[in-house]
Design an enzyme around this catalytic site. Structure first.
Site, PDB file in Angstrom:
ATOM      1  CD  GLU A 116      -2.894  -1.113   2.397  1.00 37.84           C
ATOM      2  OE1 GLU A 116      -4.073  -1.432   2.231  1.00 37.84           O
ATOM      3  OE2 GLU A 116      -2.417  -0.813   3.506  1.00 37.84           O
ATOM      4  CB  CYS A 129       3.011   7.514   3.293  1.00 34.53           C
ATOM      5  SG  CYS A 129       3.724   6.416   4.528  1.00 34.53           S
ATOM      6  CB  CYS A 136       7.266  -4.936   8.176  1.00 32.68           C
ATOM      7  SG  CYS A 136       8.393  -3.779   9.012  1.00 32.68           S
ATOM      8  CB  CYS A 140       7.379  -2.049  15.783  1.00 30.56           C
ATOM      9  SG  CYS A 140       9.037  -1.599  15.192  1.00 30.56           S
ATOM     10  CB  CYS A 143       3.747  -1.009  13.917  1.00 31.23           C
ATOM     11  SG  CYS A 143       3.606  -0.676  12.154  1.00 31.23           S
ATOM     12  CB  CYS A 367       1.086   6.528  11.724  1.00 36.42           C
ATOM     13  SG  CYS A 367       2.741   6.025  12.192  1.00 36.42           S
TER      14      CYS A 367
END
Length: 384
Positions: A116, A129, A136, A140, A143, A367
């Site tokens: 995305e 962004c 990933c 984290c 997230c 975010c």
């Protein structure tokens, strides 16, 4: 079909960016590499140099993806190029617009993987962004994107292609610096950019090229969770602004919510920030700090953050990010009162600490949310 000035073609070199249809993808290649590919395909050197310059202009200044639209290439020659080369974008699976104007695109790579990107319009700027990986590398805890498994790194054409897609959607061709809606880029989408360093560097060089997409390096920010060994290289070889996902000021808390801290601790990270090439009061390092209730949001945490910034003499600003919740997160957002108190302590120390206004929550574009809808919709399609 033969083309005037062409010589017998030679085999495609190992590592060339050939597609499933055998054509070479030109988006994401530097100018010299385009020239080399044209020679490899059969053009004699002088012809290849001229055509590379023309094609570069059409791709990055005009946004053209069809050789038939390149008016300074003879009509009889265009099929020869189209049969051997491609100028493409990532496939758009879905485009959404938030009630606050934020736009999100679910994109697909040539080999079927989804990722995305998000565009955030403001009164004085428009920020894209950009993702650097499918999934990933990190995990984290706060997230949602970080809970995705890493599928693969995005290639230069897929990174540059995001910028070009946004320009398509915003109607910003031909490329020009004045009056653009897309003014800034942040490498803060899916993935850890410094774990895909070469591809991110090569893509951003095209984005920053004055004859390419023409965005100043001062308008580009690369965000890292703290891959310390790569930070100096990022400053030297890319030279864009640096943002660091700090999120905690003690070892125990940062070990929990940013597990990379167990490998590169806070002191190592801040030393690397202090040594980051080009950092000064005019180009401050941004520390991203997500506000988690009763985890990292106390007045003592704020004072420790100030102490650390002063200890390492960092030209810094702090972005305070209200936590964007997702199912099963295990954390809550700090209260507005607590966030204000934290911000005031940092501001009173002479360090900028604005609170980021959440954008695009209704389309899972805020975010840390770049996973929710992508995986849900993919699973829905698979079971349909």
């Amino acid at each position: 079909m033969p083309i005037p000035g062409a010589v017998d073609p030679v085999p495609v070199p190992r590592g060339a960016s050939a597609r499933a249809d055998g054509r070479i993808e030109l988006v994401g290649l530097p100018r010299e590499r385009i020239r080399e590919e044209l020679e490899t395909a059969g053009l004699e050197p002088r012809q290849a140099k001229l055509r590379a310059k023309q094609i570069w202009h059409w791709i990055y200044n005009r946004g053209v993806g069809d050789f038939n639209a390149m008016s300074d290439i003879a009509k009889a020659q265009r099929p020869w190029f189209a049969a051997r080369f491609a100028i493409s974008r990532p496939e758009v699976v879905e485009a959404q617009v938030s009630t606050d104007g934020t736009r999100k695109w679910l994109l697909k790579t040539h080999d079927g993987h989804e990722f995305e990107m998000v565009f955030i319009p403001d009164a004085d700027r428009g920020t894209l962004c950009v993702s650097s990986q499918v999934g990933c590398t990190l995990n984290c805890r706060f997230c949602h994107t970080g809970t995705m498994a890493l599928v693969r790194n995005l290639e230069p054409q897929e990174i540059v292609g995001q910028v070009m897609l946004a320009r398509d959607a915003l109607g910003e061709w031909p490329s020009q610096p004045e009056g653009r809606m897309l003014t800034n880029i942040v490498m803060m989408g899916m993935g850890e950019p410094l774990y895909n360093f070469d591809n991110v560097r090569d893509a951003l060089k095209i984005v920053m090229d004055g004859d390419g997409l023409g965005l100043s390096k001062r308008r580009i920010t690369l965000s890292t969770s703290g891959v310390v060994p790569m930070m100096a290289r990022a400053g030297e070889e890319i030279g864009v602004n640096l943002a660091v996902s700090l999120h905690a000021v003690t070892k125990d808390v940062r070990d929990e919510i940013v597990p990379l801290n167990r490998k590169y601790g806070i002191d190592q990270l801040l030393e690397a920030c202090a040594a980051y090439p080009g950092a000064n009061n005019a180009r401050r390092i941004t520390f991203e700090y997500v506000m988690l209730k009763d985890k990292n949001d106390s007045d003592a945490d704020a004072r420790e953050l100030v102490r650390l910034i002063r200890q390492y003499r960092l030209p810094a600003k702090v972005n305070l990010i209200p936590f964007n919740p997702w199912p099963g997160a295990g954390y809550e957002c700090s209260t507005d009162e607590r966030i204000r108190s934290f911000s005031n302590i940092v501001f009173e120390a002479g360090i900028s600490a604005p609170v980021r206004t959440p954008r695009g929550r209704d389309i899972d574009a805020a975010c840390g949310q770049l996973k929710t809808s992508a995986e849900r919709k993919r699973k829905s399609r698979e079971t349909a």
